[in-house]
Design a protein around this motif. Sequence first.
Motif, mmCIF file in Angstrom:
data_model
loop_
_atom_site.group_PDB
_atom_site.id
_atom_site.type_symbol
_atom_site.label_atom_id
_atom_site.label_comp_id
_atom_site.label_asym_id
_atom_site.label_seq_id
_atom_site.Cartn_x
_atom_site.Cartn_y
_atom_site.Cartn_z
ATOM 1 N N ASP A 1 14.831 11.124 -11.536
ATOM 2 C CA ASP A 1 14.842 10.746 -10.330
ATOM 3 C C ASP A 1 13.555 11.459 -9.708
ATOM 4 O O ASP A 1 12.754 12.255 -10.057
ATOM 5 N N GLY A 2 13.700 10.700 -8.553
ATOM 6 C CA GLY A 2 12.148 11.117 -7.883
ATOM 7 C C GLY A 2 10.604 10.932 -7.683
ATOM 8 O O GLY A 2 10.584 9.887 -8.598
ATOM 9 N N GLN B 1 4.409 12.491 0.097
ATOM 10 C CA GLN B 1 5.136 11.448 -0.543
ATOM 11 C C GLN B 1 4.819 10.084 0.082
ATOM 12 O O GLN B 1 4.215 9.698 1.359
ATOM 13 N N ALA C 1 13.386 10.776 -2.094
ATOM 14 C CA ALA C 1 15.123 11.532 -2.662
ATOM 15 C C ALA C 1 15.082 9.843 -3.320
ATOM 16 O O ALA C 1 16.132 10.251 -4.213
ATOM 17 N N ASP C 2 15.313 8.962 -3.048
ATOM 18 C CA ASP C 2 15.883 7.523 -3.899
ATOM 19 C C ASP C 2 14.940 6.987 -4.685
ATOM 20 O O ASP C 2 15.501 5.952 -5.415
ATOM 21 N N ALA C 3 13.657 7.246 -4.893
ATOM 22 C CA ALA C 3 13.147 6.389 -6.370
ATOM 23 C C ALA C 3 13.403 7.034 -7.435
ATOM 24 O O ALA C 3 14.570 9.005 -7.848
ATOM 25 N N ARG C 4 12.951 6.219 -8.012
ATOM 26 C CA ARG C 4 13.208 6.902 -9.907
ATOM 27 C C ARG C 4 11.733 6.846 -10.619
ATOM 28 O O ARG C 4 10.786 6.260 -10.314
ATOM 29 N N ALA D 1 12.103 2.855 0.689
ATOM 30 C CA ALA D 1 12.627 4.239 0.942
ATOM 31 C C ALA D 1 12.398 5.415 0.704
ATOM 32 O O ALA D 1 11.295 5.839 0.256
ATOM 33 N N PRO D 2 12.920 6.749 1.443
ATOM 34 C CA PRO D 2 12.571 7.896 0.663
ATOM 35 C C PRO D 2 12.780 8.297 -0.171
ATOM 36 O O PRO D 2 13.046 7.724 -1.412
#
Length: 127
Positions: free
Chosen positions: A68-69, A77, A52-55, A49-50
Amino acid sequence: MYFALLIRTDPELMAGMEPADFAGLAADVDAFDAMLTGAGANVGSLRLAPAADARVIRLRGGKPFTTDGPFAETSEQIGGIYLIEAGDLDAATKIAEQLATTRLGSTELRPILDIDLRRMVLEQAGM
């Protein structure tokens, strides 16, 4: 030997692509998949997933610290991962050089240590 190909893409390079460019890239990636599978080198692949949806989770002083991110301080990325089988690092490099997404960023090639991934996958599938 098993290797991970960490596929990194640069969002700025992708932003300038036309729909036809994406279709061509997808066709090139499909051809890469078919080549890997035909050669018996494709252990598996994942599309992530992008970012931006990462932690990112760190443990500091025994306590979790979550942000986040993506972790990396880079414009690239990680967008996906291939797991491949090759005789050695040079052979794996020749395979990785054929991955079309590398023109939109980079592909990091990392040996996987002491794990029989194919056996693990087959065992999990009950084979």
